[in-house]
Write a protein that holds these residues in place. Structure first.
Motif, PDB file in Angstrom:
ATOM      1  N   ILE A 114     -28.372  14.513  -9.910  1.00  0.00           N
ATOM      2  CA  ILE A 114     -27.739  13.188 -10.024  1.00  0.00           C
ATOM      3  C   ILE A 114     -27.752  12.732 -11.486  1.00  0.00           C
ATOM      4  O   ILE A 114     -26.742  12.250 -12.014  1.00  0.00           O
ATOM      5  CB  ILE A 114     -28.458  12.160  -9.131  1.00  0.00           C
ATOM      6  CG1 ILE A 114     -28.210  12.475  -7.653  1.00  0.00           C
ATOM      7  CG2 ILE A 114     -27.993  10.737  -9.457  1.00  0.00           C
ATOM      8  CD1 ILE A 114     -29.037  11.638  -6.698  1.00  0.00           C
ATOM      9  N   LEU A 243     -25.930   9.929   2.523  1.00  0.00           N
ATOM     10  CA  LEU A 243     -26.391   8.775   1.752  1.00  0.00           C
ATOM     11  C   LEU A 243     -27.913   8.618   1.809  1.00  0.00           C
ATOM     12  O   LEU A 243     -28.546   8.252   0.814  1.00  0.00           O
ATOM     13  CB  LEU A 243     -25.715   7.505   2.254  1.00  0.00           C
ATOM     14  CG  LEU A 243     -24.210   7.375   1.984  1.00  0.00           C
ATOM     15  CD1 LEU A 243     -23.665   6.089   2.597  1.00  0.00           C
ATOM     16  CD2 LEU A 243     -23.928   7.398   0.484  1.00  0.00           C
ATOM     17  N   TYR A 246     -29.419  12.556   0.286  1.00  0.00           N
ATOM     18  CA  TYR A 246     -28.946  13.267  -0.904  1.00  0.00           C
ATOM     19  C   TYR A 246     -28.303  12.362  -1.956  1.00  0.00           C
ATOM     20  O   TYR A 246     -27.645  12.872  -2.864  1.00  0.00           O
ATOM     21  CB  TYR A 246     -27.932  14.349  -0.485  1.00  0.00           C
ATOM     22  CG  TYR A 246     -28.468  15.299   0.549  1.00  0.00           C
ATOM     23  CD1 TYR A 246     -29.424  16.256   0.224  1.00  0.00           C
ATOM     24  CD2 TYR A 246     -28.039  15.219   1.871  1.00  0.00           C
ATOM     25  CE1 TYR A 246     -29.928  17.127   1.188  1.00  0.00           C
ATOM     26  CE2 TYR A 246     -28.540  16.091   2.840  1.00  0.00           C
ATOM     27  CZ  TYR A 246     -29.482  17.036   2.491  1.00  0.00           C
ATOM     28  OH  TYR A 246     -29.977  17.888   3.443  1.00  0.00           O
ATOM     29  N   SER A 247     -28.485  11.067  -1.858  1.00  0.00           N
ATOM     30  CA  SER A 247     -27.839  10.160  -2.818  1.00  0.00           C
ATOM     31  C   SER A 247     -28.842   9.138  -3.338  1.00  0.00           C
ATOM     32  O   SER A 247     -29.968   9.017  -2.832  1.00  0.00           O
ATOM     33  CB  SER A 247     -26.659   9.432  -2.160  1.00  0.00           C
ATOM     34  OG  SER A 247     -27.125   8.386  -1.332  1.00  0.00           O
ATOM     35  N   PHE A 317     -22.653   9.517  -4.596  1.00  0.00           N
ATOM     36  CA  PHE A 317     -22.618   9.743  -3.152  1.00  0.00           C
ATOM     37  C   PHE A 317     -23.033  11.152  -2.715  1.00  0.00           C
ATOM     38  O   PHE A 317     -23.678  11.306  -1.674  1.00  0.00           O
ATOM     39  CB  PHE A 317     -21.208   9.463  -2.620  1.00  0.00           C
ATOM     40  CG  PHE A 317     -20.776   8.046  -2.780  1.00  0.00           C
ATOM     41  CD1 PHE A 317     -21.265   7.057  -1.939  1.00  0.00           C
ATOM     42  CD2 PHE A 317     -19.900   7.684  -3.786  1.00  0.00           C
ATOM     43  CE1 PHE A 317     -20.874   5.734  -2.080  1.00  0.00           C
ATOM     44  CE2 PHE A 317     -19.491   6.364  -3.942  1.00  0.00           C
ATOM     45  CZ  PHE A 317     -19.982   5.387  -3.095  1.00  0.00           C
ATOM     46  N   ALA A 318     -22.641  12.189  -3.477  1.00  0.00           N
ATOM     47  CA  ALA A 318     -22.897  13.556  -3.022  1.00  0.00           C
ATOM     48  C   ALA A 318     -22.951  14.485  -4.229  1.00  0.00           C
ATOM     49  O   ALA A 318     -21.959  15.141  -4.554  1.00  0.00           O
ATOM     50  CB  ALA A 318     -21.795  14.003  -2.057  1.00  0.00           C
TER      51      ALA A 318
END
Length: 468
Positions: A114, A243, A246-247, A317-318
């Motif tokens: 991220i 969500l 993984y976010s 988001f992903a």
């Protein structure tokens, strides 16, 4: 049929002014060959699921949902005025894997990805909004431009033929597909065959889809490829699970140190991606020279802004392990070759082909039977696209050096070699040093001024002598 028609030599119609919105059946025709080709080549984006499961620990079904979201975001480019067939920052994937592997397995790696993707998004958006991308394309020395292309091409080929490259996982299958694919796209023989035989012209318009299918079937026959196990259903995007697990909405924002760690790799990723921007710029200029009926306008600035938005959406988001890049060079070659080798009566507009390719690919990823049918052939599709990328980067780099000096050619080779062996940051750094000390003439202005002054003095002396 599209409702809007363009004048000969003009741009394809669009809506919303500078946004250049293009809608299917209104501003461009759907191209059936490109839809079918995209459906078959869904194996290329699906191949990234192997890394998502092994490095990030994401289940295969969730990884496929990530790919579906990624494919939907590809369509933003051609629907808003950017002609590129969008893709990943592919050549940097080994660097991203090494970066993520330095963190503990689990949430830490997701947070590191991220942070990396948000940083990459900031680089692209910054250069796009402030017109840095356009300036780089125009003002970067030819030796550095071509060197980046050489390095990207060598890296792509080395990755496939290295000791742990995909070629050796199924050598007969991949090499057969590569030979047939290169023959269809680039052979001197293919052009006359297309002109003479309707069947070959029909087959050739599907680019590497037919070579892939042939290689895939051959691989199953000789035992290099497993027989697929077909499953049924539709791919969905389970946003609740994504969500929460993984976010940033479930994991929170990455620590500041993760962003600091990501800065060098984000800059390297942009340098690698810049090679794709150079390839696109050259390909569209070549296409304009061949197809006089349509004007293609490629803006590095627009491309960079959309790439920045795609990376931002993924990061929030992903997070996507291959990152979002300016172009899929292999897919771009398929569309632009069909466009250049056919008249308007066969392929009305470039935009129909470029967008239809991803409509076909996205629809295929939605269909679980298609995903499971091609699952054993994921390595074939990835290998073919990277080998084509290597070829394109190589010939465009040489073409760019055609009018340059031997000094510039030598610098380009060194830049490309260092980039391929040591990475993008080293390649660009070495290139800048060589340009600074070898290519840049720091006394050119002083020499011109002195030479001009000497000429004036000589002229004055001549006038004085004649007067005397």
């Amino acid at each position: 049929m599209s409702l809007k028609k363009r004048s000969t030599g003009g741009e394809q119609p669009s809506a919303l002014g500078a946004l250049n919105l293009r809608v299917p059946f209104v501003h461009y025709k759907i191209e059936i060959p490109d839809i079918l080709q995209g459906a078959i080549l869904c194996v290329v984006p699906l191949s990234i699921t192997a890394l998502m499961t092994s490095v990030l620990g994401i289940p295969f079904e969730i990884a496929v949902a990530f790919v579906l979201l990624n494919n939907i975001l590809y369509l933003v480019h051609t629907h808003f005025g950017d002609p590129t067939v969008a893709g990943w920052i592919t050549a940097g994937i080994p660097l991203y894997v090494a970066f993520l592997s330095s963190y503990p397995e689990g949430d830490a790696r997701i947070l590191a990805l991220i942070a990396l993707q948000l940083t990459v998004s900031g680089v692209f958006l910054g250069l796009g909004v402030f017109k840095g991308a356009d300036a780089l394309v125009r003002k970067m020395p030819a030796s550095l431009k071509s060197g980046i292309l050489i390095g990207a091409g060598i890296s792509a080929i080395m990755g496939e033929f290295g000791s742990d490259g995909r070629v050796w996982t199924m050598p007969i299958t991949i090499l057969t597909g590569a030979v047939l694919g290169f023959f269809m796209l680039f052979s001197e023989t293919a052009g006359p065959l297309r002109a003479r035989y309707g069947f070959f012209r029909f087959v050739a318009q599907y680019g590497i889809a037919v070579p892939f299918l042939f290689a895939y079937v051959l691989g199953m026959i000789i035992g290099e490829v497993d027989t697929p196990v077909i499953e049924w259903g539709f791919t969905t995007i389970p946003m609740g699970i994504i969500l929460s697990e993984y976010s940033i909405f479930g994991l929170g924002m990455p620590p500041l140190q993760y962003f600091i760690d990501a800065i060098p790799l984000a800059l390297a990723a942009y340098i690698i991606a810049f090679g794709d921007i150079l390839v696109m710029d050259s390909l569209f200029k070549n296409a304009d020279a061949v197809r006089k009926d349509e004007k293609l306008v490629f803006s590095p600035r627009r491309n960079s802004i959309i790439v920045g938005i795609r990376n931002f959406v993924h990061a929030i988001f992903a997070p996507f392990i291959s990152l979002s890049g300016p172009a899929w060079t292999g897919g771009q070659a398929l569309v632009i070759n069909r466009y250049m080798n056919n008249p308007r009566s066969v392929m009305d507009s470039y935009w129909g082909g470029a967008t239809s390719l991803y409509w076909g690919m996205t629809i295929a990823v939605v269909l679980v039977p298609v995903v499971t049918l091609f699952k054993p052939g994921l390595n074939i599709g990835m290998a073919l696209t990277l080998l084509i990328q290597g070829y394109l980067c190589g010939y465009l780099a040489i073409e760019m050096l055609d009018r340059q000096t031997n000094l510039e050619r030598g610098i380009a080779v060194i830049v490309g070699s260092v980039l391929a062996v040591q990475g993008a940051a080293w390649g660009l750094g070495v290139g800048l040093v060589l340009w600074f000390f070898l290519e840049k003439n720091w006394f050119a202005d002083a020499y011109v001024a002195t030479h001009h002054q000497d000429s004036e003095e000589t002229a004055d002396d001549s006038v004085t002598e004649k007067t005397n």
